[in-house]
Design an enzyme around this catalytic site. Structure first.
Site, PDB file in Angstrom:
ATOM      1  N   ASP A  50      41.008  21.741 -16.436  1.00  0.00           N
ATOM      2  CA  ASP A  50      42.249  21.653 -17.211  1.00  0.00           C
ATOM      3  C   ASP A  50      42.115  20.598 -18.292  1.00  0.00           C
ATOM      4  O   ASP A  50      41.227  19.739 -18.262  1.00  0.00           O
ATOM      5  CB  ASP A  50      43.432  21.336 -16.302  1.00  0.00           C
ATOM      6  N   GLU A  57      43.390  18.168 -12.713  1.00  0.00           N
ATOM      7  CA  GLU A  57      43.183  16.716 -12.654  1.00  0.00           C
ATOM      8  C   GLU A  57      44.154  15.970 -13.549  1.00  0.00           C
ATOM      9  O   GLU A  57      44.569  14.848 -13.232  1.00  0.00           O
ATOM     10  CB  GLU A  57      41.734  16.403 -13.053  1.00  0.00           C
TER      11      GLU A  57
END
Length: 359
Positions: A67, A119
Protein backbone atom coordinates in the site's frame (compact mmCIF):
# COMPACT_ATOMS: atom_id res chain seq x y z
CA UNK A 1 11.81 -16.63 -16.93
CA UNK A 2 14.34 -14.08 -15.65
CA UNK A 3 12.85 -11.57 -13.25
CA UNK A 4 13.45 -7.92 -14.21
CA UNK A 5 13.17 -5.72 -11.11
CA UNK A 6 13.07 -2.53 -13.21
CA UNK A 7 10.10 -3.74 -15.25
CA UNK A 8 8.27 -4.88 -12.13
CA UNK A 9 9.02 -1.61 -10.38
CA UNK A 10 7.69 0.38 -13.34
CA UNK A 11 4.41 -1.54 -13.33
CA UNK A 12 4.14 -1.30 -9.54
CA UNK A 13 4.60 2.49 -9.44
CA UNK A 14 1.95 2.85 -12.14
CA UNK A 15 -0.52 0.99 -9.92
CA UNK A 16 -2.39 3.42 -7.59
CA UNK A 17 -2.32 1.10 -4.60
CA UNK A 18 -3.74 3.63 -2.14
CA UNK A 19 -7.00 3.30 -4.08
CA UNK A 20 -6.95 -0.44 -4.70
CA UNK A 21 -4.42 -2.60 -2.93
CA UNK A 22 -6.09 -5.51 -4.72
CA UNK A 23 -4.57 -4.37 -8.04
CA UNK A 24 -1.09 -4.32 -6.55
CA UNK A 25 -1.66 -7.69 -4.92
CA UNK A 26 -2.75 -9.14 -8.26
CA UNK A 27 0.41 -7.83 -9.92
CA UNK A 28 2.55 -9.44 -7.23
CA UNK A 29 0.73 -12.80 -7.33
CA UNK A 30 0.83 -12.93 -11.14
CA UNK A 31 4.54 -12.06 -11.16
CA UNK A 32 5.32 -14.86 -8.72
CA UNK A 33 3.23 -17.31 -10.75
CA UNK A 34 5.11 -16.33 -13.92
CA UNK A 35 8.34 -17.21 -12.12
CA UNK A 36 7.04 -20.64 -11.13
CA UNK A 37 6.11 -19.75 -7.54
CA UNK A 38 2.65 -20.63 -6.18
CA UNK A 39 1.88 -17.97 -3.54
CA UNK A 40 -1.01 -17.89 -1.12
CA UNK A 41 -3.14 -14.95 0.00
CA UNK A 42 -4.41 -15.26 3.56
CA UNK A 43 -7.59 -13.86 5.07
CA UNK A 44 -5.80 -10.62 6.03
CA UNK A 45 -4.67 -10.02 2.44
CA UNK A 46 -1.02 -10.96 2.97
CA UNK A 47 0.85 -12.53 0.04
CA UNK A 48 3.01 -15.43 1.22
CA UNK A 49 5.50 -17.69 -0.53
CA UNK A 50 8.34 -19.87 0.73
CA UNK A 51 11.42 -21.45 -0.82
CA UNK A 52 13.02 -24.12 1.36
CA UNK A 53 16.05 -26.37 1.50
CA UNK A 54 16.67 -28.93 4.21
CA UNK A 55 15.54 -28.26 7.75
CA UNK A 56 19.06 -27.71 9.09
CA UNK A 57 19.34 -23.99 8.57
CA UNK A 58 17.94 -20.57 9.47
CA UNK A 59 14.43 -19.52 8.54
CA UNK A 60 14.49 -15.99 7.13
CA UNK A 61 11.55 -13.75 6.22
CA UNK A 62 11.48 -10.89 3.71
CA UNK A 63 8.70 -8.40 4.42
CA UNK A 64 7.45 -5.12 3.02
CA UNK A 65 4.11 -3.59 2.07
CA UNK A 66 2.14 -2.95 -1.12
CA UNK A 67 0.00 0.00 0.00
CA UNK A 68 0.94 3.66 -0.36
CA UNK A 69 -0.25 6.97 1.01
CA UNK A 70 -2.52 9.15 -1.15
CA UNK A 71 -2.65 10.92 -3.49
CA UNK A 72 -1.43 8.92 -6.46
CA UNK A 73 1.49 10.57 -8.25
CA UNK A 74 2.03 9.33 -11.82
CA UNK A 75 5.05 7.30 -12.80
CA UNK A 76 7.92 9.20 -14.36
CA UNK A 77 11.48 8.39 -15.33
CA UNK A 78 14.48 10.59 -16.00
CA UNK A 79 17.47 8.44 -16.79
CA UNK A 80 18.09 6.26 -13.75
CA UNK A 81 15.66 8.12 -11.48
CA UNK A 82 12.06 6.92 -11.16
CA UNK A 83 9.46 9.25 -9.65
CA UNK A 84 5.90 8.57 -8.55
CA UNK A 85 3.92 7.47 -5.54
CA UNK A 86 5.46 4.42 -3.93
CA UNK A 87 8.66 4.61 -5.97
CA UNK A 88 10.67 4.41 -2.74
CA UNK A 89 7.98 3.64 -0.16
CA UNK A 90 7.89 0.79 -0.64
CA UNK A 91 7.80 -0.47 -4.23
CA UNK A 92 11.54 -0.01 -4.68
CA UNK A 93 12.21 -2.20 -1.63
CA UNK A 94 9.53 -4.62 -2.82
CA UNK A 95 11.22 -5.03 -6.23
CA UNK A 96 14.57 -5.62 -4.50
CA UNK A 97 13.22 -8.20 -2.03
CA UNK A 98 11.27 -9.97 -4.76
CA UNK A 99 14.38 -10.17 -6.94
CA UNK A 100 16.38 -11.66 -4.08
CA UNK A 101 13.63 -14.14 -3.19
CA UNK A 102 13.46 -15.38 -6.78
CA UNK A 103 17.25 -15.53 -7.18
CA UNK A 104 17.98 -17.77 -4.21
CA UNK A 105 17.55 -21.54 -4.11
CA UNK A 106 18.19 -22.41 -0.44
CA UNK A 107 20.33 -25.46 0.25
CA UNK A 108 19.33 -25.37 3.91
CA UNK A 109 16.80 -23.43 5.91
CA UNK A 110 14.19 -21.34 4.11
CA UNK A 111 13.27 -17.89 2.90
CA UNK A 112 9.67 -16.65 3.08
CA UNK A 113 8.27 -13.66 1.23
CA UNK A 114 5.56 -12.01 3.37
CA UNK A 115 4.00 -8.90 1.81
CA UNK A 116 1.42 -6.95 3.81
CA UNK A 117 -1.49 -4.84 2.52
CA UNK A 118 -1.91 -1.80 4.81
CA UNK A 119 1.25 -0.74 6.63
CA UNK A 120 0.41 2.93 6.07
CA UNK A 121 -2.88 2.70 7.98
CA UNK A 122 -3.67 -0.01 10.55
CA UNK A 123 -1.09 -2.77 9.92
CA UNK A 124 -3.82 -5.42 10.04
CA UNK A 125 -1.82 -7.65 7.70
CA UNK A 126 1.30 -7.59 9.81
CA UNK A 127 -0.72 -8.00 13.00
CA UNK A 128 -2.23 -11.18 11.54
CA UNK A 129 1.27 -12.52 10.86
CA UNK A 130 2.50 -12.12 14.42
CA UNK A 131 3.51 -15.50 15.78
CA UNK A 132 2.94 -17.26 12.45
CA UNK A 133 6.63 -17.69 11.62
CA UNK A 134 9.14 -19.76 13.51
CA UNK A 135 11.70 -17.36 12.10
CA UNK A 136 15.36 -16.73 12.85
CA UNK A 137 15.46 -13.31 11.23
CA UNK A 138 13.44 -10.69 9.32
CA UNK A 139 14.49 -8.21 6.64
CA UNK A 140 11.86 -5.47 6.37
CA UNK A 141 11.95 -3.42 3.18
CA UNK A 142 11.81 0.36 3.63
CA UNK A 143 13.82 3.24 2.11
CA UNK A 144 17.08 3.34 4.12
CA UNK A 145 19.56 4.45 1.44
CA UNK A 146 21.10 0.94 1.59
CA UNK A 147 21.96 1.38 5.27
CA UNK A 148 21.11 -1.47 7.63
CA UNK A 149 18.76 -0.19 10.33
CA UNK A 150 18.72 -2.20 13.53
CA UNK A 151 16.41 -0.08 15.67
CA UNK A 152 13.46 2.29 15.46
CA UNK A 153 11.36 4.28 17.87
CA UNK A 154 7.80 3.31 18.58
CA UNK A 155 4.90 5.70 18.07
CA UNK A 156 1.87 6.22 20.28
CA UNK A 157 -0.86 8.85 20.10
CA UNK A 158 -3.28 9.73 22.83
CA UNK A 159 -5.12 12.36 24.83
CA UNK A 160 -5.01 13.85 28.30
CA UNK A 161 -8.51 14.85 29.34
CA UNK A 162 -8.63 17.37 32.19
CA UNK A 163 -12.00 17.62 33.93
CA UNK A 164 -13.11 20.46 36.19
CA UNK A 165 -16.40 22.21 36.97
CA UNK A 166 -18.11 24.84 34.82
CA UNK A 167 -19.21 28.15 36.30
CA UNK A 168 -19.93 31.76 35.36
CA UNK A 169 -16.75 33.61 34.44
CA UNK A 170 -17.83 36.47 36.69
CA UNK A 171 -17.40 34.13 39.68
CA UNK A 172 -14.41 31.94 38.73
CA UNK A 173 -13.91 30.75 42.30
CA UNK A 174 -17.21 28.85 42.06
CA UNK A 175 -15.83 26.51 39.40
CA UNK A 176 -12.70 24.50 38.64
CA UNK A 177 -11.00 25.75 35.46
CA UNK A 178 -9.84 22.86 33.30
CA UNK A 179 -7.93 25.13 30.89
CA UNK A 180 -6.05 26.82 33.75
CA UNK A 181 -5.11 23.35 35.01
CA UNK A 182 -3.54 22.60 31.62
CA UNK A 183 -0.57 24.80 32.57
CA UNK A 184 0.90 22.49 35.23
CA UNK A 185 -0.14 19.46 33.21
CA UNK A 186 1.82 20.70 30.19
CA UNK A 187 4.76 21.30 32.50
CA UNK A 188 4.39 17.67 33.56
CA UNK A 189 4.42 16.53 29.94
CA UNK A 190 7.63 18.49 29.39
CA UNK A 191 9.36 16.94 32.42
CA UNK A 192 8.03 13.38 32.13
CA UNK A 193 11.09 11.85 30.49
CA UNK A 194 13.48 13.55 32.85
CA UNK A 195 11.61 12.32 35.89
CA UNK A 196 9.89 9.08 34.86
CA UNK A 197 10.79 8.03 31.29
CA UNK A 198 12.95 5.08 30.20
CA UNK A 199 16.11 7.14 29.74
CA UNK A 200 18.48 7.31 26.80
CA UNK A 201 18.77 4.24 24.56
CA UNK A 202 22.19 3.30 23.22
CA UNK A 203 20.98 3.19 19.60
CA UNK A 204 17.93 5.45 19.56
CA UNK A 205 18.83 8.16 22.04
CA UNK A 206 16.09 9.77 24.11
CA UNK A 207 12.34 9.36 23.60
CA UNK A 208 10.14 12.35 22.84
CA UNK A 209 6.76 13.44 24.16
CA UNK A 210 5.13 16.37 22.39
CA UNK A 211 1.72 18.04 22.92
CA UNK A 212 0.27 18.58 19.46
CA UNK A 213 -3.33 19.79 19.94
CA UNK A 214 -5.26 21.48 22.76
CA UNK A 215 -9.00 22.07 22.93
CA UNK A 216 -11.32 23.34 25.63
CA UNK A 217 -14.11 25.69 26.61
CA UNK A 218 -17.59 26.31 25.28
CA UNK A 219 -18.18 30.04 25.72
CA UNK A 220 -16.02 33.12 26.45
CA UNK A 221 -17.96 33.90 29.63
CA UNK A 222 -17.94 30.38 31.09
CA UNK A 223 -15.34 28.60 33.23
CA UNK A 224 -14.35 25.56 31.10
CA UNK A 225 -15.11 22.16 32.60
CA UNK A 226 -13.07 20.13 30.09
CA UNK A 227 -9.74 20.60 28.34
CA UNK A 228 -8.15 17.98 26.08
CA UNK A 229 -4.47 17.79 25.17
CA UNK A 230 -3.43 15.48 22.33
CA UNK A 231 0.12 14.15 22.40
CA UNK A 232 2.58 12.30 20.18
CA UNK A 233 4.96 9.83 21.85
CA UNK A 234 8.08 8.42 20.18
CA UNK A 235 9.26 5.65 22.47
CA UNK A 236 12.49 3.74 22.99
CA UNK A 237 12.97 0.28 24.51
CA UNK A 238 12.04 -1.08 26.96
CA UNK A 239 8.97 1.18 27.15
CA UNK A 240 5.64 -0.34 26.12
CA UNK A 241 2.40 1.40 25.23
CA UNK A 242 0.63 0.25 28.40
CA UNK A 243 3.60 1.07 30.60
CA UNK A 244 3.85 4.55 29.12
CA UNK A 245 0.14 5.32 29.57
CA UNK A 246 0.09 4.29 33.22
CA UNK A 247 3.40 6.03 33.94
CA UNK A 248 2.28 9.30 32.36
CA UNK A 249 -1.05 9.21 34.20
CA UNK A 250 0.66 8.73 37.56
CA UNK A 251 3.23 11.46 36.82
CA UNK A 252 0.62 14.03 35.78
CA UNK A 253 -1.73 13.36 38.69
CA UNK A 254 0.93 14.71 41.03
CA UNK A 255 0.45 18.11 39.37
CA UNK A 256 -3.34 18.32 39.44
CA UNK A 257 -4.82 21.38 41.14
CA UNK A 258 -7.49 20.70 43.76
CA UNK A 259 -10.94 20.06 42.31
CA UNK A 260 -9.63 18.89 38.92
CA UNK A 261 -9.25 15.35 37.62
CA UNK A 262 -7.62 13.86 34.53
CA UNK A 263 -7.43 10.69 32.46
CA UNK A 264 -4.80 9.55 29.95
CA UNK A 265 -5.96 7.42 27.01
CA UNK A 266 -4.15 6.07 23.99
CA UNK A 267 -5.88 6.32 20.61
CA UNK A 268 -8.17 3.43 19.72
CA UNK A 269 -6.58 0.88 17.39
CA UNK A 270 -7.72 -2.51 16.13
CA UNK A 271 -4.09 -3.60 16.02
CA UNK A 272 -1.25 -3.24 18.54
CA UNK A 273 0.77 -0.04 18.58
CA UNK A 274 4.10 -0.09 16.76
CA UNK A 275 6.46 -0.47 19.70
CA UNK A 276 10.09 0.56 19.69
CA UNK A 277 12.56 -2.19 18.85
CA UNK A 278 16.30 -2.76 18.81
CA UNK A 279 18.35 -5.58 17.28
CA UNK A 280 21.95 -6.16 18.31
CA UNK A 281 24.12 -4.57 15.56
CA UNK A 282 26.46 -7.55 15.96
CA UNK A 283 23.73 -10.04 15.10
CA UNK A 284 24.80 -12.21 12.11
CA UNK A 285 21.89 -11.02 9.98
CA UNK A 286 22.78 -7.36 10.48
CA UNK A 287 26.51 -7.97 10.03
CA UNK A 288 26.04 -10.03 6.87
CA UNK A 289 23.66 -7.57 5.23
CA UNK A 290 25.90 -4.62 6.11
CA UNK A 291 28.90 -6.40 4.61
CA UNK A 292 26.95 -7.13 1.41
CA UNK A 293 25.47 -3.62 1.06
CA UNK A 294 28.42 -1.55 2.25
CA UNK A 295 25.96 0.65 4.11
CA UNK A 296 26.12 2.01 7.63
CA UNK A 297 24.43 0.32 10.58
CA UNK A 298 22.08 2.83 12.22
CA UNK A 299 18.56 3.38 13.55
CA UNK A 300 15.61 3.93 11.20
CA UNK A 301 13.82 7.27 11.28
CA UNK A 302 10.20 6.10 11.27
CA UNK A 303 7.97 3.50 12.91
CA UNK A 304 7.44 0.39 10.77
CA UNK A 305 5.91 -3.07 10.90
CA UNK A 306 9.39 -4.28 11.84
CA UNK A 307 8.14 -3.53 15.35
CA UNK A 308 5.88 -6.58 15.26
CA UNK A 309 8.48 -8.97 13.89
CA UNK A 310 11.33 -7.83 16.14
CA UNK A 311 9.45 -9.32 19.08
CA UNK A 312 10.05 -12.76 17.54
CA UNK A 313 13.54 -12.69 16.02
CA UNK A 314 16.40 -10.34 15.04
CA UNK A 315 15.00 -7.80 12.59
CA UNK A 316 16.60 -5.23 10.30
CA UNK A 317 15.10 -2.56 8.06
CA UNK A 318 16.76 -2.15 4.65
CA UNK A 319 16.10 -0.94 1.13
CA UNK A 320 16.73 1.55 -1.68
CA UNK A 321 15.59 5.16 -1.53
CA UNK A 322 15.47 7.60 1.35
CA UNK A 323 12.85 9.09 3.64
CA UNK A 324 14.34 12.56 3.06
CA UNK A 325 17.28 14.17 1.28
CA UNK A 326 19.06 17.52 1.42
CA UNK A 327 16.04 19.21 -0.23
CA UNK A 328 13.46 17.82 2.20
CA UNK A 329 10.93 15.01 2.39
CA UNK A 330 11.03 12.27 -0.25
CA UNK A 331 8.81 9.41 0.97
CA UNK A 332 5.14 10.48 1.28
CA UNK A 333 5.93 13.71 -0.61
CA UNK A 334 5.00 14.94 -4.07
CA UNK A 335 8.65 14.52 -5.16
CA UNK A 336 8.99 10.87 -4.17
CA UNK A 337 11.69 9.11 -6.16
CA UNK A 338 14.17 6.24 -6.16
CA UNK A 339 17.40 5.67 -8.08
CA UNK A 340 17.31 2.44 -10.04
CA UNK A 341 20.98 1.56 -9.34
CA UNK A 342 20.00 1.50 -5.65
CA UNK A 343 17.16 -0.93 -6.38
CA UNK A 344 19.62 -3.26 -8.11
CA UNK A 345 22.20 -2.81 -5.34
CA UNK A 346 19.59 -3.61 -2.69
CA UNK A 347 18.56 -6.76 -4.58
CA UNK A 348 22.18 -7.86 -4.84
CA UNK A 349 22.83 -7.20 -1.14
CA UNK A 350 19.79 -9.18 0.02
CA UNK A 351 20.59 -11.96 -2.46
CA UNK A 352 24.14 -12.16 -1.16
CA UNK A 353 22.89 -12.23 2.43
CA UNK A 354 20.46 -15.05 1.73
CA UNK A 355 23.08 -17.04 -0.16
CA UNK A 356 25.58 -16.62 2.66
CA UNK A 357 23.12 -17.69 5.36
CA UNK A 358 21.22 -20.42 3.49
CA UNK A 359 23.96 -22.18 1.55
Amino acid sequence: MTFDPEAFHERAVQTPSHESVAEMRTLLVETLAEEGIDPTVDDAGNVLATRAGNEDGPRLVLNTHIDTVPPHIPYGRDGEVVTGRGSCDAKGPLAALLAAFLAVDPKRGSVTLAITPDEEVHSTGAAALRGRFDADGFIVGEPTGLDVCTAARGRFEGTITITGTSAHAAEPESGDNAIAAAGPILDGVATYDEGRGPGEHEQLGRPSLVPTLIEGGEAPNQIPAVCTVTFDRRSVPPETADGFRSGLSEWLRRRLPEGVDLSVALSDRDTPFLEAFATDPDDPLAETLAAESGGAVRPFGAATEASYFAQEAPTVVFGPGVLADEEGAVAHSDREYVRLPEVHAAAEAVTGTLEAMLR
